[in-house]
Design a protein around this motif. Structure first.
Motif, mmCIF file in Angstrom:
data_model
loop_
_atom_site.group_PDB
_atom_site.id
_atom_site.type_symbol
_atom_site.label_atom_id
_atom_site.label_comp_id
_atom_site.label_asym_id
_atom_site.label_seq_id
_atom_site.Cartn_x
_atom_site.Cartn_y
_atom_site.Cartn_z
ATOM 1 N N ASP A 355 0.791 -1.236 0.000
ATOM 2 C CA ASP A 355 0.000 0.000 0.000
ATOM 3 C C ASP A 355 0.819 1.279 0.000
ATOM 4 O OD1 ASP A 355 0.900 -0.180 2.594
ATOM 5 O OD2 ASP A 355 -1.072 -0.480 3.490
ATOM 6 N N GLY A 356 2.113 1.192 0.358
ATOM 7 C CA GLY A 356 2.942 2.397 0.315
ATOM 8 C C GLY A 356 3.043 3.001 -1.072
ATOM 9 N N LEU A 357 2.781 2.184 -2.110
ATOM 10 C CA LEU A 357 2.874 2.677 -3.480
ATOM 11 C C LEU A 357 1.672 3.531 -3.869
ATOM 12 C CD1 LEU A 357 4.592 2.448 -6.122
ATOM 13 C CD2 LEU A 357 3.073 0.568 -6.784
ATOM 14 N N ILE A 358 0.518 3.273 -3.271
ATOM 15 C CA ILE A 358 -0.712 3.913 -3.758
ATOM 16 C C ILE A 358 -1.418 4.780 -2.734
ATOM 17 C CG2 ILE A 358 -1.161 2.156 -5.513
ATOM 18 C CD1 ILE A 358 -3.183 0.923 -3.464
ATOM 19 N N THR A 402 5.800 7.792 3.108
ATOM 20 C CA THR A 402 5.861 7.660 4.561
ATOM 21 C C THR A 402 5.623 6.225 5.002
ATOM 22 O OG1 THR A 402 3.513 8.261 4.712
ATOM 23 C CG2 THR A 402 5.131 10.040 4.952
ATOM 24 N N ASP A 403 5.397 5.333 4.039
ATOM 25 C CA ASP A 403 5.233 3.917 4.333
ATOM 26 C C ASP A 403 6.194 3.139 3.444
ATOM 27 O OD1 ASP A 403 4.338 1.541 5.330
ATOM 28 O OD2 ASP A 403 2.371 1.589 4.377
ATOM 29 N N ASP A 404 6.594 1.941 3.908
ATOM 30 C CA ASP A 404 7.439 1.099 3.076
ATOM 31 C C ASP A 404 6.695 0.709 1.801
ATOM 32 O OD1 ASP A 404 9.101 1.254 5.239
ATOM 33 O OD2 ASP A 404 9.578 -0.879 5.265
ATOM 34 N N THR A 405 7.457 0.408 0.756
ATOM 35 C CA THR A 405 6.866 0.031 -0.516
ATOM 36 C C THR A 405 7.590 -1.178 -1.089
ATOM 37 O OG1 THR A 405 6.250 2.320 -1.025
ATOM 38 C CG2 THR A 405 6.375 0.795 -2.876
ATOM 39 N N ALA A 406 6.830 -2.222 -1.405
ATOM 40 C CA ALA A 406 7.362 -3.368 -2.138
ATOM 41 C C ALA A 406 6.629 -3.443 -3.475
ATOM 42 C CB ALA A 406 7.154 -4.661 -1.341
ATOM 43 N N LEU A 407 7.374 -3.799 -4.519
ATOM 44 C CA LEU A 407 6.806 -3.850 -5.865
ATOM 45 C C LEU A 407 7.424 -5.020 -6.604
ATOM 46 C CD1 LEU A 407 5.270 -2.511 -8.308
ATOM 47 C CD2 LEU A 407 7.373 -1.205 -8.719
ATOM 48 N N ILE A 408 6.596 -5.806 -7.296
ATOM 49 C CA ILE A 408 7.089 -6.917 -8.108
ATOM 50 C C ILE A 408 6.368 -6.916 -9.437
ATOM 51 C CG2 ILE A 408 5.484 -8.500 -6.945
ATOM 52 C CD1 ILE A 408 7.638 -10.690 -7.406
#
Length: 412
Positions: A355-358, A402-408
């Motif tokens: 959710d950090g991405l959006i 402000t939040d971690d982001t993981a993306l694959i």
């Protein structure tokens, strides 16, 4: 009435209190009139000069730490992009009229970042309130009252120094914990690689300005029975080493369950039962996809996580949101999780993320989802590695999330 343009240069010069602008190299870029007056230095002696060349520590005081404390604060602002309020400082300065003679001075400094369009610190606003006269006034009272004032002055200064030293130790401890947590997280997460014959890219971005990492994770596994792969992401609530440890346990458990489960829903059922017995796994979310590249079918299931995106070769984006359920530890054990499926053509792109991405605090989540879909549609012809960098650049704020982001990202 016509609007009058504000002359911010004039406002800066007239600001009450001492205010200076410093470059990232700690060189004076500008100072206001009060800074010139109180410091006893002319603008020519300040502008373009290195801060600590103009104001070094008192060489006659072996215990002087004003310069070191101020330097640490300024570099902290540069590193974190956050304001730093310092404790009361004794910082002697050389008398401009009598070289070699030093004046005892007390200051209350605040250092704040000014960010550029790329989110990096371009200037530091250095504001200083001088409290020397207040300290002297307390110490100049007669008799017992004067003695008590001197005791209060010493107590105030000592406590301020102790507080600053304690804060510095806490910062160092948090910094060490962050480094260990990041190393642990990096060791437990799989390295970017090609999955069978399908190019893949993964990215992990810690929250900007945070002293601790969070529990975002991702996984890619080869599944038995033809050209089949599993792709998953998850998010553990919490920070630091504890969250990183829980993340590692959940990722490993899902990776193992996916290799023997009949489908993604069953894999999440197993993971949910496991999450019930792990302290710190409360409200953790995950989504997993099983991809059959021989049949061109994706089956998926989500435990409270944002939906994956399937980008078709023609640019159509499809959110895989037909099998969304509660977080891992929130479903009653006997009830199976939902599962759904969709088809794809060769050359499609599957994107999973945290959710950090959006998510942005000031807007509805649908706006973030729309941004993601548009970025993926527009740049769908890029290879996964380039596309991953493009998506992060376009969706994350200039200063970072402000939040971690993981993306694959996987090209099918």
């Amino acid at each position: 009435m016509a609007e009058t343009a504000i002359d911010y240069g004039a406002v800066f010069k007239a600001l009450p209190g001492m205010v200076a602008l410093l470059t990232p190299e700690l060189v004076y870029a500008d100072v206001n009139d009060e800074f010139v007056r109180v410091s006893g230095r002319s603008r020519e002696q300040l502008i373009g000069k290195y801060l600590f060349d103009v104001f070094p520590d008192n060489p006659n005081d072996s215990a002087a730490t004003g310069m070191r404390n101020l330097e640490a604060s300024l570099y902290r602002v540069l590193a974190t992009g956050e304001r730093d309020t310092m404790a009361l400082q004794r910082y002697d300065i050389e008398d401009p009229e009598r070289p070699g003679e030093w004046q005892k001075r007390y200051w209350s400094p605040v250092n704040a970042p000014l960010l550029g369009s790329d989110g990096k610190v371009v200037l530091i606003l250095h504001r200083v309130e001088e409290v020397t006269e207040l300290i002297r006034a307390r110490g100049s009272s007669a008799g017992n009252r004067g003695s008590r004032a001197r005791v209060l002055e010493a107590e105030l200064y000592t406590r301020a120094r102790e507080l600053q030293e304690l804060n510095e130790r806490l910062r160092q401890a948090h910094s060490r914990e962050r480094e260990v947590a990041l190393a642990l997280q990096e060791a437990m997460l799989p390295a970017p690689r090609q999955v069978r014959n399908h190019p893949a890219a993964v990215r992990y971005r810690p929250a900007v300005g945070a002293l601790n990492v969070c529990g975002d994770w991702y996984d890619l596994v080869d599944l038995v029975g033809g050209d089949r792969i599993g792709v998953a992401v998850g998010d553990v609530v919490g920070h630091g080493l504890a969250a990183a440890g829980v993340m590692g346990q959940l990722r490993s458990a899902l990776s193992a369950a996916s290799r023997v489960a009949d489908g993604p829903a069953q894999a999440l059922d197993v993971l949910g039962r496991y999450a019930h017995v792990i302290d710190g796994a409360e409200s953790a979310t995950a989504v997993t996809t099983f991809i059959d590249c021989d049949r061109h079918v994706i089956t998926y299931s989500s435990a409270g996580h944002p939906p994956p995106v399937l980008v078709h070769p023609d640019g159509r984006t499809e959110f895989l949101d037909q099998a969304t359920d509660t977080p891992l530890d929130a479903r009653p054990d006997p009830i199976p999780r939902p599962q759904a499926g969709t088809t794809f053509q060769r050359g499609a792109t599957l994107v999973l993320y945290t959710d950090g991405l959006i998510e942005r605090r000031t807007e509805d989540i649908d706006m973030g989802l729309d941004r993601l879909a548009e970025a993926l549609r527009k740049h769908r012809d890029q290879d996964p590695e380039t596309l991953a960098d493009t998506v992060l650049t376009e969706l994350l704020p200039p200063g970072g999330s402000t939040d971690d982001t993981a993306l694959i990202i996987v090209r099918l």
